[in-house]
Structure formats: C-alpha cells, structure tokens
Design a protein around this motif. Structure first.
Motif: not given
Length: 142
Positions: A33-40
């Motif tokens: 979840e943090n990965l896709y949010r961090e990547a936008g």
C-alpha cells in the motif's frame, strides 16, 4: 498488460525511498500500500508492474518488512534492554548484600547491648574502661 517505463521508474524510486527510510508521502512502512501511494499510482497499476513487484517481493523476503530505521531502532532497544537487565541484576545483588549487612549489624548491635548489660551487672557501673591511653595524649583528661 504491462506498465510504462515511467510507472516502473516511479515504483522503483518509491521502493528506494521506502527501503532507505526516506518516504515522501507515507509512514515509511514496507507495505505494498505504501509502495503504490509513494509512487503515486493506483494499486492496479502497481500490480501490473510484475518485474517491480517481483523485486519488491524478493527484497521483503530477504530483509523483512522492517525499514533500516526500524532495524536500527530495534537493535538499540535490544541493546538497552540487555543493559537494563544487567543493571537490574546488579541492583538485586546489591540489595541482597545490603540486607545481609543490615542483619549482621543488627546482630552485632544486639551482642554489644548484651555485653554492656553483662558488664553493668558485673561491676555495677556499666562503664567501659579503656585499657591504654591513646597515642599523643600527654596528660590525664580532666
């Protein structure tokens, strides 16, 4: 269906920020979840980037879900816990010694009182008379 090079680049940069403990838009935990949010990007877009997701899965499998900062923190906590355990053991040992010393002092005090009573009953006055004069004493005390 694959993703564009720009999406893969954004995901790899996000992965790098998360791994190094420098997130820009998340709490920094190593979650997808943090990965896709961090990547936008959306979760679906992230899931289509199979090469990046394979790299992510390998990294998490090898290193766990803790960031470097969390690992450092956990190491420091473990070291401090060990020091605390050692100091607590030392305090317990000193407490036992203190209790033993108090018991000995009480017994000596009791013996001293018994000796004073014995002396008092024997000579009637209970005064302790010094056997020799202390060094340096020139004349008798008044």
């Amino acid at each position: 269906m694959s993703t564009s090079p720009a999406v893969e680049k954004a995901l790899r940069e996000a992965m790098s920020r998360l791994i190094t403990g420098r997130p820009q838009s998340t709490d920094g935990k190593l979650t997808k979840e943090n990965l896709y949010r961090e990547a936008g990007v959306s979760r679906a877009t992230m899931n289509r980037a199979t090469a990046v997701m394979a790299e992510w899965d390998v990294y998490v499998a090898d290193h766990g879900r803790r960031t470097k900062g969390e690992s450092k923190r956990d190491t420091e906590i473990a070291e401090l816990t060990a020091k605390l355990r050692k100091k607590t053991a030392q305090c317990t040992e000193l407490q036992h010694k203190l209790e033993a010393a108090a018991t000995v002092i009480a017994a000596l005090h009791h013996d001293n009182e018994a000796l004073r009573e014995h002396l008092a009953s024997r000579d009637g006055g209970g005064n302790v008379v010094p056997l020799a004069r202390p060094r340096g004493e020139i004349h008798d005390p008044p």
